[in-house]
Motif scaffolding. Structure first.
Motif, PDB file in Angstrom:
ATOM      1  N   LYS A 115       0.830  -1.200   0.000  1.00 20.00           N
ATOM      2  CA  LYS A 115       0.000   0.000   0.000  1.00 20.00           C
ATOM      3  C   LYS A 115       0.870   1.258   0.000  1.00 20.00           C
ATOM      4  O   LYS A 115       0.678   2.192  -0.780  1.00 20.00           O
ATOM      5  CB  LYS A 115      -0.911  -0.014   1.239  1.00 20.00           C
ATOM      6  N   ALA A 116       1.847   1.221   0.904  1.00 25.99           N
ATOM      7  CA  ALA A 116       2.740   2.378   1.037  1.00 25.99           C
ATOM      8  C   ALA A 116       3.452   2.661  -0.286  1.00 25.99           C
ATOM      9  O   ALA A 116       3.575   3.809  -0.727  1.00 25.99           O
ATOM     10  CB  ALA A 116       3.750   2.119   2.143  1.00 25.99           C
ATOM     11  N   MET A 117       3.879   1.580  -0.933  1.00 29.11           N
ATOM     12  CA  MET A 117       4.618   1.765  -2.175  1.00 29.11           C
ATOM     13  C   MET A 117       3.732   2.345  -3.257  1.00 29.11           C
ATOM     14  O   MET A 117       4.139   3.211  -4.029  1.00 29.11           O
ATOM     15  CB  MET A 117       5.187   0.416  -2.627  1.00 29.11           C
ATOM     16  N   LYS A 118       2.497   1.878  -3.289  1.00 29.43           N
ATOM     17  CA  LYS A 118       1.572   2.407  -4.291  1.00 29.43           C
ATOM     18  C   LYS A 118       1.367   3.903  -4.094  1.00 29.43           C
ATOM     19  O   LYS A 118       1.351   4.684  -5.032  1.00 29.43           O
ATOM     20  CB  LYS A 118       0.231   1.667  -4.208  1.00 29.43           C
ATOM     21  N   LYS A 119       1.240   4.246  -2.834  1.00 30.32           N
ATOM     22  CA  LYS A 119       1.069   5.657  -2.513  1.00 30.32           C
ATOM     23  C   LYS A 119       2.278   6.463  -2.974  1.00 30.32           C
ATOM     24  O   LYS A 119       2.152   7.511  -3.608  1.00 30.32           O
ATOM     25  CB  LYS A 119       0.892   5.786  -0.998  1.00 30.32           C
ATOM     26  N   LEU A 120       3.433   5.966  -2.680  1.00 31.22           N
ATOM     27  CA  LEU A 120       4.669   6.640  -3.061  1.00 31.22           C
ATOM     28  C   LEU A 120       4.733   6.831  -4.568  1.00 31.22           C
ATOM     29  O   LEU A 120       5.040   7.919  -5.074  1.00 31.22           O
ATOM     30  CB  LEU A 120       5.860   5.778  -2.605  1.00 31.22           C
ATOM     31  N   LEU A 121       4.429   5.751  -5.277  1.00 30.22           N
ATOM     32  CA  LEU A 121       4.509   5.803  -6.727  1.00 30.22           C
ATOM     33  C   LEU A 121       3.508   6.805  -7.291  1.00 30.22           C
ATOM     34  O   LEU A 121       3.767   7.486  -8.285  1.00 30.22           O
ATOM     35  CB  LEU A 121       4.225   4.401  -7.298  1.00 30.22           C
ATOM     36  N   ALA A 122       2.376   6.892  -6.628  1.00 31.25           N
ATOM     37  CA  ALA A 122       1.331   7.771  -7.139  1.00 31.25           C
ATOM     38  C   ALA A 122       1.545   9.217  -6.725  1.00 31.25           C
ATOM     39  O   ALA A 122       1.359  10.139  -7.525  1.00 31.25           O
ATOM     40  CB  ALA A 122      -0.032   7.296  -6.625  1.00 31.25           C
ATOM     41  N   GLU A 123       1.968   9.429  -5.504  1.00 34.89           N
ATOM     42  CA  GLU A 123       1.932  10.790  -4.974  1.00 34.89           C
ATOM     43  C   GLU A 123       3.270  11.464  -4.733  1.00 34.89           C
ATOM     44  O   GLU A 123       3.341  12.691  -4.680  1.00 34.89           O
ATOM     45  CB  GLU A 123       1.147  10.780  -3.649  1.00 34.89           C
ATOM     46  N   ALA A 124       4.306  10.657  -4.504  1.00 33.12           N
ATOM     47  CA  ALA A 124       5.570  11.282  -4.131  1.00 33.12           C
ATOM     48  C   ALA A 124       6.275  11.865  -5.347  1.00 33.12           C
ATOM     49  O   ALA A 124       6.058  11.438  -6.472  1.00 33.12           O
ATOM     50  CB  ALA A 124       6.472  10.256  -3.469  1.00 33.12           C
ATOM     51  N   PRO A 125       7.102  12.861  -5.112  1.00 34.98           N
ATOM     52  CA  PRO A 125       7.962  13.334  -6.200  1.00 34.98           C
ATOM     53  C   PRO A 125       8.845  12.170  -6.639  1.00 34.98           C
ATOM     54  O   PRO A 125       9.133  11.283  -5.843  1.00 34.98           O
ATOM     55  CB  PRO A 125       8.805  14.420  -5.547  1.00 34.98           C
ATOM     56  N   PRO A 126       9.223  12.138  -7.882  1.00 35.00           N
ATOM     57  CA  PRO A 126       9.978  11.009  -8.409  1.00 35.00           C
ATOM     58  C   PRO A 126      11.215  10.683  -7.565  1.00 35.00           C
ATOM     59  O   PRO A 126      11.815  11.573  -6.974  1.00 35.00           O
ATOM     60  CB  PRO A 126      10.391  11.450  -9.810  1.00 35.00           C
ATOM     61  N   PHE A 127      11.566   9.422  -7.537  1.00 38.60           N
ATOM     62  CA  PHE A 127      12.741   9.012  -6.771  1.00 38.60           C
ATOM     63  C   PHE A 127      13.430   7.866  -7.494  1.00 38.60           C
ATOM     64  O   PHE A 127      12.807   7.105  -8.215  1.00 38.60           O
ATOM     65  CB  PHE A 127      12.360   8.608  -5.346  1.00 38.60           C
ATOM     66  N   THR A 128      14.721   7.773  -7.287  1.00 41.90           N
ATOM     67  CA  THR A 128      15.491   6.747  -7.993  1.00 41.90           C
ATOM     68  C   THR A 128      15.911   5.620  -7.067  1.00 41.90           C
ATOM     69  O   THR A 128      16.452   4.622  -7.511  1.00 41.90           O
ATOM     70  CB  THR A 128      16.757   7.353  -8.612  1.00 41.90           C
ATOM     71  N   ALA A 129      15.703   5.835  -5.785  1.00 49.14           N
ATOM     72  CA  ALA A 129      16.096   4.788  -4.842  1.00 49.14           C
ATOM     73  C   ALA A 129      15.134   4.761  -3.674  1.00 49.14           C
ATOM     74  O   ALA A 129      14.456   5.741  -3.380  1.00 49.14           O
ATOM     75  CB  ALA A 129      17.514   5.033  -4.342  1.00 49.14           C
ATOM     76  N   LEU A 130      15.096   3.605  -3.023  1.00 46.08           N
ATOM     77  CA  LEU A 130      14.173   3.428  -1.910  1.00 46.08           C
ATOM     78  C   LEU A 130      14.839   2.650  -0.787  1.00 46.08           C
ATOM     79  O   LEU A 130      15.482   1.633  -1.019  1.00 46.08           O
ATOM     80  CB  LEU A 130      12.944   2.652  -2.409  1.00 46.08           C
ATOM     81  N   PHE A 131      14.647   3.163   0.405  1.00 42.16           N
ATOM     82  CA  PHE A 131      15.112   2.433   1.582  1.00 42.16           C
ATOM     83  C   PHE A 131      13.884   1.922   2.319  1.00 42.16           C
ATOM     84  O   PHE A 131      13.023   2.701   2.719  1.00 42.16           O
ATOM     85  CB  PHE A 131      15.947   3.359   2.472  1.00 42.16           C
ATOM     86  N   ALA A 132      13.797   0.607   2.475  1.00 43.90           N
ATOM     87  CA  ALA A 132      12.667   0.033   3.204  1.00 43.90           C
ATOM     88  C   ALA A 132      13.172  -0.443   4.557  1.00 43.90           C
ATOM     89  O   ALA A 132      14.230  -1.064   4.655  1.00 43.90           O
ATOM     90  CB  ALA A 132      12.065  -1.121   2.431  1.00 43.90           C
ATOM     91  N   ALA A 133      12.412  -0.162   5.594  1.00 39.51           N
ATOM     92  CA  ALA A 133      12.865  -0.429   6.953  1.00 39.51           C
ATOM     93  C   ALA A 133      12.777  -1.898   7.349  1.00 39.51           C
ATOM     94  O   ALA A 133      13.052  -2.255   8.496  1.00 39.51           O
ATOM     95  CB  ALA A 133      12.110   0.439   7.943  1.00 39.51           C
TER      96      ALA A 133
END
Lengths: 336, 336
Positions: B229-247
């Motif tokens: 869910k969180a990732m979908k939100k990020l993909l939809a709403e966050a400014p573009p990003f090239t890397a991701l850190f998952a906790a």
DNA sequence: TTTAGTTACGTAAACGTTTAAGTAATCCTA
DNA sequence: TAGGATTACTTAAACGTTTACGTAACTAAA
């Protein structure tokens, strides 16, 4: 100073220990007033019964022992989860035993469990050697086998029908239109999860009029590395195939990764079906189509059966063949 | 009929129980001949000592209790594996306790462990509430915290420095040339694995002169679904990003799968780094770059420490911050 | 040859419970 | 109002060990 005992409670409430014991167990034989006195004393002293002392007289420890070849495997821990759940519900504790590869520590652990006077044993995922059987017999406690069985002795077990499940997996591939189907099997010496699964695969082929091609089966050891090797061999040496049945999820995943490294797309270029339905089957991409074994439920059932045997005394033993099912995810594709 | 006791052995060997006990414990005070007699009797009767009776007099059960929020998680079972290994080596058994979500059963289990007179407790992956602390204190046995800690009480713990590890992960991404870095965090209320990891991420950004963008962090609950869910939100709403850190690895994997579903290639279109290094990090494709927590070793250390505390009596407590390390696999790519 | 010391045991208490058996008081019932 | 039945307890044994203490026999030194 020392934790209060039932004697301290008795003294504080000015009654005998027998009376205290009775009110604590809700037995008859005391007035309401004494009950109050006792309860108050218990409260004030913060008394907690000592299960060790109780165990000594009752010859019951409310504890069961569970043996796993590898506690840390996803497989084992799902079973453990189920066992623990029912056990705690019914007032039993569980001692975990990691018997390590080759059951190196099995005998030692059986000895420990005996000394600790466990009320019953769950034995999982390993073949029950005569030596083990004798040891368990001597301790006169019930045993349940999970994910393994023995035709030699009358011991109840809980498992799925591996042969049938393997048949199901293979047949599914065939129904999807595949006819060149490879398999990564466990070692054949494994009478539980090795041979029967290969046999199911063979039977499914035969029943559908497909010739069994020996070079299309490779042998792993149920875990990742062995499977990667097996898959490489298959890719290099076997006649081409459009689908693969792996006898464990871990092996399926290993095969999947080498397939992907070889540039194969899954399921477009190769369909894969696994066996187990570990949690990670759902997690990988693409999610793995596989045979679901209800491990947690099997744990629950085993626990339930065992505790019944403990509490009712050995009534009749009853084994359970639990039904697997096939969960369709995204690693198998219909062949046009 | 009943299993033979030390009395039976004494009778058979024609000596007193004290003597039997002494030869069994290799204490002094008997001739070679009596030793032979006793040994023979032990052998013939198949005598095995009763640890319950022994426990009653020694006030030692050679048993430890281990509490997990979820025994079946890969995380817990790795720790358990380490704990069990050392415990069995040192002659201790381990009782597993699944405290379930929200520690619903924690208090109940502490009570059971108390009644069963365990010699020590290891408490894992959950915050130690006051209530728990009081209960444990009352039972007067040593405790070790694993993968959690408390600043409030002096209780030894074994864990990695989450903040520092998160910093490391983020900094690694930055060194690889990424500057638009998103994060999927655990819940902030989690003082152990939630907040500190986010804080490490933030600090790494700050130290490298990168502005922290709140909308680039989404919150999961450490497991798969929440993360998707969180990732979908990020993909939809966050400014573009090239890397991701998952906790957590599980969250990384969840994120990976939605990324792939969106047609993103990993690591070409998106670099991902996880946290934990569960076994499955190595199994998925592509294999996950992640922060390794030496879970089994942490289990071993905790077990070792606990048993030392049990055997030496509470000497000084010493906590261990164990070092994580970053394992480079194939989900992070240098940005040109 | 006495005496002190050592060796090789045995006796019995203790650990904290449960429970069978006993006892004194109270309650019915005929 | 005697008799048995019931109630509300207490006493003490038992569970299977460990271990402090006691004791008899033997050994060695003076």
């Amino acid at each position: 100073m020392n934790p209060p005992t039932i004697k301290d409670v008795a003294k504080a409430a000015d009654v005998s220990v027998a009376t205290v014991s009775r009110v604590l167990h809700n037995l008859a034989g005391y007035s309401n007033m004494t009950k109050q006195k006792v309860m108050r004393a218990v409260e004030e002293l913060g008394y907690q019964p000592n299960a060790i002392a109780r165990g000594l007289v009752n010859k019951r420890t409310q504890t069961i022992g569970v043996l796993f070849p590898d506690v840390s495997s996803s497989f084992s821990s799902d079973i453990l989860h189920g066992i623990e759940e029912i056990a705690q519900e019914k007032g039993f504790s569980v001692i975990v035993c990691n018997t390590a590869e080759e059951g190196k520590r099995t005998m030692k652990y059986l000895q420990v469990l005996r000394e600790k006077q466990v009320d019953g044993i769950v034995f999982t995922s390993e073949v029950l050697k005569d030596e083990y059987y004798q040891a368990i017999k001597e301790m006169r406690v019930p045993v349940i086998l999970v994910n393994t069985m023995t035709p030699k002795y009358m011991i109840p077990y809980v498992k799925v029908d591996d042969r049938q499940a393997a048949y199901h997996a293979t047949d599914y591939l065939i129904q999807k239109g595949h006819r060149e189907i490879a398999m990564i099997s466990g070692t054949l010496k494994d009478q539980i999860a090795g041979f029967p699964r290969l046999d199911g695969y063979r039977q499914a082929l035969a029943d559908n009029g497909i010739e069994y091609t020996e070079s299309r089966v490779a042998y792993g050891d149920f875990v990742l590395e062995g499977s990667r090797k097996a898959m490489k061999k298959l890719l290099a040496e076997a006649p081409p195939f459009t689908a693969l049945f792996a006898a464990s999820d871990e092996m399926a995943i290993g095969a999947m990764s080498v397939a992907m490294e070889h540039g194969l797309k899954i399921p477009d270029d190769l369909s894969i079906i696994g066996y187990d339905d570990l949690k990670l089957a759902r997690m990988i991409y693409p999610p793995l189509t596989t045979i679901h074994q209800p491990l947690t439920m099997m744990g629950r059932m085993a626990s339930e059966k065992l505790i019944t045997l403990i509490e009712e005394g050995s009534t009749q033993v009853s084994s359970s063949i639990v039904s697997h099912h096939l969960v369709e995810r995204q690693t198998v594709r219909s062949k046009p």
